[in-house]
Scaffold this active site. Structure first.
Site, PDB file in Angstrom:
ATOM      1  N   LEU A   1       0.827  -1.202   0.000  1.00  0.00           N
ATOM      2  CA  LEU A   1       0.000   0.000   0.000  1.00  0.00           C
ATOM      3  C   LEU A   1       0.863   1.253   0.000  1.00  0.00           C
ATOM      4  O   LEU A   1       1.992   1.250   0.468  1.00  0.00           O
ATOM      5  CB  LEU A   1      -0.920  -0.003   1.225  1.00  0.00           C
ATOM      6  CG  LEU A   1      -1.848  -1.203   1.344  1.00  0.00           C
ATOM      7  CD1 LEU A   1      -2.871  -0.954   2.451  1.00  0.00           C
ATOM      8  CD2 LEU A   1      -2.578  -1.488   0.034  1.00  0.00           C
TER       9      LEU A   1
ATOM     10  N   GLY B   1       0.992  -5.106   1.760  1.00  0.00           N
ATOM     11  CA  GLY B   1       0.015  -5.177   0.678  1.00  0.00           C
ATOM     12  C   GLY B   1       0.523  -5.957  -0.527  1.00  0.00           C
ATOM     13  O   GLY B   1      -0.258  -6.578  -1.249  1.00  0.00           O
TER      14      GLY B   1
ATOM     15  N   ASN C   1       3.817  -7.542   7.356  1.00  0.00           N
ATOM     16  CA  ASN C   1       4.621  -6.967   8.431  1.00  0.00           C
ATOM     17  C   ASN C   1       4.012  -5.688   9.016  1.00  0.00           C
ATOM     18  O   ASN C   1       4.731  -4.843   9.543  1.00  0.00           O
ATOM     19  CB  ASN C   1       6.039  -6.690   7.918  1.00  0.00           C
ATOM     20  CG  ASN C   1       6.037  -5.711   6.751  1.00  0.00           C
ATOM     21  OD1 ASN C   1       5.080  -5.690   5.980  1.00  0.00           O
ATOM     22  ND2 ASN C   1       7.076  -4.931   6.626  1.00  0.00           N
ATOM     23  N   GLU C   2       2.689  -5.567   8.927  1.00  0.00           N
ATOM     24  CA  GLU C   2       2.028  -4.334   9.346  1.00  0.00           C
ATOM     25  C   GLU C   2       2.370  -3.930  10.784  1.00  0.00           C
ATOM     26  O   GLU C   2       2.598  -2.750  11.064  1.00  0.00           O
ATOM     27  CB  GLU C   2       0.507  -4.467   9.196  1.00  0.00           C
ATOM     28  CG  GLU C   2      -0.009  -4.193   7.786  1.00  0.00           C
ATOM     29  CD  GLU C   2       0.197  -5.361   6.824  1.00  0.00           C
ATOM     30  OE1 GLU C   2       0.810  -6.371   7.229  1.00  0.00           O
ATOM     31  OE2 GLU C   2      -0.246  -5.270   5.674  1.00  0.00           O
TER      32      GLU C   2
END
Lengths: 290, 290, 290
Positions: B96, B141, B165-166
């Site tokens: 993203l 993303g 890995n957010e």
């Protein structure tokens, strides 16, 4: 900075059983609200009438607070019963206290089961990082406790068997034990393990996914600590929300039918046939001891 | 007969980032309605402000059509931005665009998140065969995009890390990222991977099931093509209906609460603390570049 | 004490196909109500028009009884057609009878599909221990039967392929086939296997979890018997309740929409394109035979 404290080692005084559970809590200095990191590590010897455990504490009145903030108080309550650790090696947790399920009345069974539910709800949805350092046998309810943790380190000792072996005693793991196990090792492995009441030795436990790591016995604590350091490096709010997202649907299943689950337990455990087989099992344990 | 065409390599012109995505589409001659086979393969270098990606295109108005027939138009839109492939190696997709989540207003966040949902809905339920040829880093993303594919081939290069890995950025993968990951690697592995924000190197990615195959870097494309040939040998209507049966329940979960998910994202990303940590992260990326 | 009996070997007399199925039932002496242990083991050769199977028996009127007590009558009905075992080696079960799905009228398809549902419901939720001793090919509906068992032992012979290969015939495994497979090998592996119609050779079947054990061909029966002994050692009521807890949610999904599933099958199988491809497949089988 982080330091380690033994905040909890406790003796099962009631029913004169020599079981001790040790918990290591890791405090972040300056953290006021919660104790965010928590290692479960119990050392207790299994004895006749010795299916007492960790869970007994739950039978005391719980302070009126949401499960999400219950963990610090859980740790707090543990500190009520401190003792030197490691004096009863050999068992991580022997699980539920069979003497609570035997020869009592329905109201007693209901109260006990509600407390068992409460422990699971608090541990499984705890905001703390929970690492299980398993250096002893880990059957039934003891296995359930370890399954609520975020990571399991098991000692490479053939005596360190782990599993939900309820069927071997003629009793049934309830659906939320099942859900916790299915979440951990998948549906097929859980189906086989639950029906056969399998107690996995270390290598098999690792292979099936019941534990995350098997290490030599004297490295269990240090491994658990270094694993914890890894989990502590993650931004805490993101980790907590993510953990909640993963586990909340499972917890909600119990919350939706908590009373029904209690009734179900009470009517099952009250059956003559179940009482008889539990009594026989307890007799056998006593004779072993005697 | 089947032939291969580069129908899409594109430059991310907006925000002057040198990211390029390459897509190979396989057309069955005479097939008028859809382009039934599709390989995702992006080559783009990650740069400061460089969390631009593949997803940006979604922010354009989408033609009014059902998700199930959206894939050909997705491919079509890709062809709007063709360029020679392979000029920006190193990243499959950086995921993203963080600049879309930072310093904007709630309406902007809502519009952006709806577009992200839309991309996932179209890819995850696409009637096309989607094969991911991953020869670069594949975080967040970008990992999600690869997880919507039917098969993932990863280059055996330690730089080819893949994962959601957010949490490392202090943000949360939404529940439909979670569902996509759980469907791929199971509940337990997803729980650990999401909480720790794990980026798996090739061997671990293969072992945990994040990808289906790891091959030398120069064989990624050819392997993806031969895998595609295998999927193309299946009667198409049966394959499509079966894929739909496998994935529709997961898609329906988002469709049932799409607006709530948008509101949830907007209120989370608008928090001061989240904005601060995203800005710090973007600063760091810029300094790296500078 | 336990002894073993061949209570069922049967010849598929209708449609003059030489298929034979062998079932071993293990009786606990003194057990009056049910035959609690059951090994599925069929030996039959696949022939043109030969997708006849085990399932044909289901087309006879079923006695009005709950699925939970249907297993003994299932075994009973099997004994109606006894014959020496092992005279048609090479196929565990060829699955559904394609001739039942081809060139008939909608009422016929509906009746047939209801019987297939019935067989699955009874086997999957059977109180019996069911062990599959698979010493032949095990495609499609044959694979489904084996997946309803509690444990699968497969002969280490490259001809012993096992899988739900419906897409290869241009047809679709219904959602309860999918659920049974997902429960066994997980979502991702099921997604791939179902779309590609994979037939796994022994080593791959073991790795993906389609079977629990692979043994030399001449040890399939003895292994199945010793596995059964392990399952028989578990207190029966606890095992049955646990099995029910694991499988009931999956069964309930079909029970809730049984008629819709029948209508869905009838309208799909009645399509001209599907009828054509089934006819071509049957032609090919006949030519092979001829």
């Amino acid at each position: 900075m982080v330091h380690t404290q033994h905040v909890c080692t406790r003796k099962m005084e009631s029913r004169s059983t020599p079981c001790t559970a040790t918990c290591f809590c890791h405090l972040i200095e300056g953290c006021r609200v919660t104790i965010p990191y928590f290692i479960l590590s119990t050392h207790c010897s299994q004895t006749a009438g010795g299916h007492q455990s960790w869970l007994e504490h739950q039978r005391r009145p719980l302070p009126p607070q949401a499960p999400s903030c219950g963990s610090s108080s859980l740790a707090q309550r543990c500190t009520d019963h401190t003792r030197a650790p490691g004096d009863c090696p050999g068992v991580f947790s022997a699980g539920l206290d069979l003497t609570e399920m035997c020869g009592r009345n329905p109201a007693h069974y209901a109260e006990y089961w509600k407390a068992v539910q409460e422990l699971w709800l608090r541990l499984y949805l705890s905001n703390l990082v929970l690492i299980a350092a398993i250096s002893g046998a880990c059957p039934a309810g003891g296995c359930l406790i370890s399954l609520t943790c975020d990571y399991r380190v098991l000692a490479d000792n053939p005596k360190c068997l782990i599993g939900l072996n309820e069927t071997l005693l003629g009793i049934i793991a309830p659906f939320w034990f099942r859900d916790t196990l299915v979440n951990t090792i998948g549906h097929r492995a859980a189906e086989r393990a639950l029906q056969l009441g399998l107690l996995f030795p270390p290598a098999e436990a690792l292979q099936v996914g019941m534990v995350d790591q098997v290490v030599p016995e004297d490295q269990v604590q240090s491994t658990a600590l270094s694993v914890m350091a890894q989990w502590m490096a993650i931004p805490d709010h993101a980790r907590q929300l993510t953990k909640n997202m993963m586990r909340k649907p499972t917890v909600d299943r119990l919350l939706k039918q908590r009373d029904a689950d209690i009734q179900n337990f009470v009517s099952f455990i009250s059956r003559d046939s179940i009482q008889k087989s539990l009594q026989m099992y307890l007799e056998k344990l006593k004779q072993k001891k005697g």
